[in-house]
Motif scaffolding. Structure first.
Motif, PDB file in Angstrom:
ATOM      1  N   THR A 113       0.829  -1.206   0.000  1.00 24.07           N
ATOM      2  CA  THR A 113       0.000   0.000   0.000  1.00 24.07           C
ATOM      3  C   THR A 113       0.866   1.259   0.000  1.00 24.07           C
ATOM      4  O   THR A 113       0.576   2.224  -0.714  1.00 24.07           O
ATOM      5  N   ASP A 114       1.937   1.253   0.784  1.00 20.28           N
ATOM      6  CA  ASP A 114       2.862   2.389   0.810  1.00 20.28           C
ATOM      7  C   ASP A 114       3.537   2.583  -0.547  1.00 20.28           C
ATOM      8  O   ASP A 114       3.730   3.716  -1.010  1.00 20.28           O
ATOM      9  N   ILE A 115       3.913   1.476  -1.181  1.00 23.92           N
ATOM     10  CA  ILE A 115       4.575   1.532  -2.486  1.00 23.92           C
ATOM     11  C   ILE A 115       3.613   2.064  -3.546  1.00 23.92           C
ATOM     12  O   ILE A 115       3.972   2.924  -4.359  1.00 23.92           O
ATOM     13  N   VAL A 116       2.382   1.574  -3.538  1.00 20.44           N
ATOM     14  CA  VAL A 116       1.370   2.045  -4.486  1.00 20.44           C
ATOM     15  C   VAL A 116       1.141   3.546  -4.314  1.00 20.44           C
ATOM     16  O   VAL A 116       1.070   4.290  -5.303  1.00 20.44           O
ATOM     17  N   ALA A 117       1.048   4.008  -3.078  1.00 16.48           N
ATOM     18  CA  ALA A 117       0.835   5.440  -2.824  1.00 16.48           C
ATOM     19  C   ALA A 117       1.975   6.271  -3.390  1.00 16.48           C
ATOM     20  O   ALA A 117       1.747   7.324  -4.027  1.00 16.48           O
ATOM     21  N   ALA A 118       3.211   5.831  -3.188  1.00 16.59           N
ATOM     22  CA  ALA A 118       4.372   6.561  -3.711  1.00 16.59           C
ATOM     23  C   ALA A 118       4.369   6.558  -5.249  1.00 16.59           C
ATOM     24  O   ALA A 118       4.626   7.584  -5.881  1.00 16.59           O
ATOM     25  N   ALA A 119       4.075   5.406  -5.843  1.00 12.61           N
ATOM     26  CA  ALA A 119       4.041   5.310  -7.302  1.00 12.61           C
ATOM     27  C   ALA A 119       2.922   6.174  -7.884  1.00 12.61           C
ATOM     28  O   ALA A 119       3.135   6.861  -8.891  1.00 12.61           O
ATOM     29  N   ASN A 120       1.782   6.153  -7.253  1.00 12.61           N
ATOM     30  CA  ASN A 120       0.666   6.983  -7.737  1.00 12.61           C
ATOM     31  C   ASN A 120       0.995   8.468  -7.633  1.00 12.61           C
ATOM     32  O   ASN A 120       0.602   9.258  -8.500  1.00 12.61           O
TER      33      ASN A 120
END
Length: 125
Positions: A113-120
């Motif tokens: 979830t943290d990775i997705v937020a950063a990528a988004n």
């Protein structure tokens, strides 16, 4: 292989990066995962090639930001490929605090979830 964002990571965070890439794919974001396999020596050629290919980078580590190699990876990309980047490099890491007891570990460690937020954030999704 991906075209929109590079997720550069190692160790236990590879599994989280794969989960994040699968979630991003559902939203139309193509993520490339670079599994470093070793942190010394770093595979600078692969890191730089991926950063230049996608123009967006998320570096992920399990360790606290001050304790791992994410800043070294980001520094190498900045020194070698700054003009190829479309957005600032994001680093996803554990907080700069003491390592928690077992019951709090999952809340403390970075996750998909943290990775997705950063990528988004850097892809505009």
């Amino acid at each position: 292989e991906g075209t929109d964002v590079s997720i550069i990571t190692y160790g236990a965070m590879v599994r989280e990066a794969i989960s994040a890439a699968e979630a991003l794919e559902k939203d139309g974001v193509s993520a490339e995962i670079v599994d470093l396999r070793t942190v010394h020596p770093l595979d600078i050629e692969t890191i730089v090639a991926s950063a230049e290919k996608t123009g967006r980078v998320v570096v992920v580590q399990e360790a606290q930001r001050q304790a791992g190699v994410a800043d070294k990876v980001a520094s190498e990309i900045s020194q070698r490929s700054i003009l190829s980047l479309e957005e600032p490099i994001k680093v996803v890491a554990a907080p700069d605090t003491v390592f928690p007891f077992g019951m709090a570990e999952n809340a403390w460690l970075p996750n998909a979830t943290d990775i997705v937020a950063a990528a988004n954030e850097i892809t505009g999704k």
